[in-house]
Design an enzyme around this catalytic site. Structure first.
Site, PDB file in Angstrom:
ATOM      1  N   ASP A 142     -47.451 -46.853  50.428  1.00  0.00           N
ATOM      2  CA  ASP A 142     -48.111 -46.040  49.420  1.00  0.00           C
ATOM      3  C   ASP A 142     -49.587 -45.927  49.812  1.00  0.00           C
ATOM      4  OD1 ASP A 142     -49.004 -45.190  46.698  1.00  0.00           O
ATOM      5  OD2 ASP A 142     -49.751 -47.246  46.624  1.00  0.00           O
ATOM      6  N   ASP A 195     -44.493 -46.537  42.054  1.00  0.00           N
ATOM      7  CA  ASP A 195     -43.819 -47.027  43.254  1.00  0.00           C
ATOM      8  C   ASP A 195     -42.558 -47.828  42.934  1.00  0.00           C
ATOM      9  OD1 ASP A 195     -45.876 -45.987  44.910  1.00  0.00           O
ATOM     10  OD2 ASP A 195     -47.116 -47.740  44.455  1.00  0.00           O
TER      11      ASP A 195
HETATM   12  P1  ADP Z   1     -50.981 -41.146  43.923  1.00  0.00           P
HETATM   13  O1  ADP Z   1     -49.618 -41.256  44.559  1.00  0.00           O
HETATM   14  O2  ADP Z   1     -52.045 -40.994  44.966  1.00  0.00           O
HETATM   15  O3  ADP Z   1     -51.255 -42.265  42.954  1.00  0.00           O
HETATM   16  P2  ADP Z   1     -50.451 -39.251  41.681  1.00  0.00           P
HETATM   17  O4  ADP Z   1     -49.027 -38.844  41.845  1.00  0.00           O
HETATM   18  O5  ADP Z   1     -50.773 -40.178  40.564  1.00  0.00           O
HETATM   19  O6  ADP Z   1     -51.054 -39.753  43.106  1.00  0.00           O
HETATM   20  O7  ADP Z   1     -51.325 -37.927  41.488  1.00  0.00           O
HETATM   21  C1  ADP Z   1     -51.224 -36.849  42.403  1.00  0.00           C
HETATM   22  C2  ADP Z   1     -52.386 -35.901  42.231  1.00  0.00           C
HETATM   23  O8  ADP Z   1     -52.411 -35.352  40.892  1.00  0.00           O
HETATM   24  C3  ADP Z   1     -53.756 -36.568  42.391  1.00  0.00           C
HETATM   25  O9  ADP Z   1     -54.157 -36.658  43.743  1.00  0.00           O
HETATM   26  C4  ADP Z   1     -54.636 -35.616  41.592  1.00  0.00           C
HETATM   27  O10 ADP Z   1     -54.993 -34.491  42.362  1.00  0.00           O
HETATM   28  C5  ADP Z   1     -53.734 -35.180  40.452  1.00  0.00           C
HETATM   29  N1  ADP Z   1     -53.978 -36.039  39.276  1.00  0.00           N
HETATM   30  C6  ADP Z   1     -53.211 -37.065  38.834  1.00  0.00           C
HETATM   31  N2  ADP Z   1     -53.758 -37.638  37.742  1.00  0.00           N
HETATM   32  C7  ADP Z   1     -54.914 -36.972  37.490  1.00  0.00           C
HETATM   33  C8  ADP Z   1     -55.951 -37.087  36.517  1.00  0.00           C
HETATM   34  N3  ADP Z   1     -55.944 -38.015  35.551  1.00  0.00           N
HETATM   35  N4  ADP Z   1     -56.980 -36.219  36.601  1.00  0.00           N
HETATM   36  C9  ADP Z   1     -57.022 -35.277  37.559  1.00  0.00           C
HETATM   37  N5  ADP Z   1     -56.096 -35.123  38.511  1.00  0.00           N
HETATM   38  C10 ADP Z   1     -55.056 -35.947  38.482  1.00  0.00           C
HETATM   39 MG    MG Z   2     -50.717 -46.935  44.615  1.00  0.00          MG
END
Ligand code: ADP
Ligand code: MG
Length: 294
Positions: free
Chosen positions: A38, A243
């Site tokens: 991850d 995850d």
């Molecule tokens: P990761 O696997 O990196 O934890 P997420 O699946 O949680 O990523 O989020 C994917 C994308 O969605 C982020 O990179 C961001 O662009 C957008 N995103 C998620 N949560 C937020 C938030 N609270 N505010 C703004 N953008 C968000």
């Molecule tokens: Mg993580």
């Protein structure tokens, strides 16, 4: 391996902060051929910092940041925490406006009403889905992403209002840990919900060639299943709630001990230190216990 050697191996691993949930996992770790990492909180520190605030024409930096932070204050995402902390830092003790009707859109972003206006914060896909034109912002966005930053677009009442970016840097030890695995003949893949450009930039810093990006929260387990269909033994390493299903699906799931309890519950091994060197250590200890090492 004998029960005695398994016990001795587990004990030695524990001294290194590697907690196997059962002897069978110490036995199976030696067979790992692919390690899926991850990104956020695993390869990177998971503590993003606000770096850029770029208002659209006619917006000020202050109003963009305060509006964005007002919405993100309702979110528990690490990206949100970085934006709120950055806004409080830069706004000279001005209170943030109230946000109402908050909606979390996992993998895409967030939305809420601030001063009666609908605010969206998130990805290109979110803006496309809501019909917000953002073409004018894309060149600057790409630049931020090529630097390994996560850029988030902001819209107010359907119009592009600016973007904010955060940087989450790789752990000091990630590059070395990845190269050790590669030298052991293990393939390393990074998986993330973040966009492709940011993911590739971060992966390159860590020496990882293969990236699965823009994977929605429920998609990580699906990607692990696909990799298993190649007949290879897959280890998944992660820290987040997102995850957990992938950790449970993998042939061996390894949770980072500094991450969420949900990840640790789903995993077969907990790596107490955040240092990814523990992955190679765990596999080597398994090989040694199973007598596959001189
Ligand atoms: P990761 O696997 O990196 O934890 P997420 O699946 O949680 O990523 O989020 C994917 C994308 O969605 C982020 O990179 C961001 O662009 C957008 N995103 C998620 N949560 C937020 C938030 N609270 N505010 C703004 N953008 C968000
Ligand atoms: Mg993580």
């Amino acid at each position: 391996a004998t029960p005695t050697s398994i016990m001795a191996g587990s004990g030695r691993a524990a001294e290194f902060g590697i907690l196997f949930k059962g002897g069978e996992h110490l036995e199976s770790a030696q067979a790992v051929e692919v390690v899926v990492l991850d990104k956020t909180g695993t390869v990177t520190s998971g503590k993003p910092v606000l770096t850029d605030v770029i208002p659209a024409p006619l917006m000020t930096e202050q109003s963009l940041l305060r509006t964005t932070a007002a919405v993100e204050r309702q979110s528990e995402h690490p990206l949100a925490e970085a934006i709120v902390a950055g806004a409080l830092d830069r706004s000279k003790a001005l209170p943030l406006p109230e946000a109402k009707d908050f909606v979390n859109l996992p993998g895409y972003g967030v939305s809420a009403r601030v001063d009666g206006r609908l605010v969206l914060v998130g990805t290109r896909k979110l803006m496309a889905e809501r019909g917000v034109p953002v073409e004018a912002a894309l060149a600057a966005m790409r630049q931020l992403e090529d630097a390994g930053k996560t850029a988030m677009l902001v819209a107010v009442d359907g119009k592009y209002a600016g973007m904010v970016a955060v940087a989450d840097t790789i752990k000091e030890t990630s590059r070395e840990a990845v190269s050790r695995l590669q030298e052991m003949g293990i393939k390393v893949i990074m998986i993330t919900g973040d966009n492709e450009r940011t993911a590739k930039a971060i992966a390159a810093q860590a020496g990882i060639q293969q990236v699965l990006a823009e994977v929605l929260p429920e998609g990580k387990a699906e990607e692990v299943k696909k990799l298993q269909q190649t007949g290879k033994r897959i280890a998944m390493v992660g820290d987040g709630i997102n995850d957990a299903p992938a950790l449970a699906t993998a042939d061996i799931g390894m949770a980072i001990g500094t991450g969420t309890d949900v990840a640790m519950e789903a995993a077969d091994v907990t790596l107490m230190r955040g240092d990814l060197n523990a992955i190679a250590d765990a596999i080597l200890m398994s090989r040694r216990t199973m007598g596959n090492i001189k």
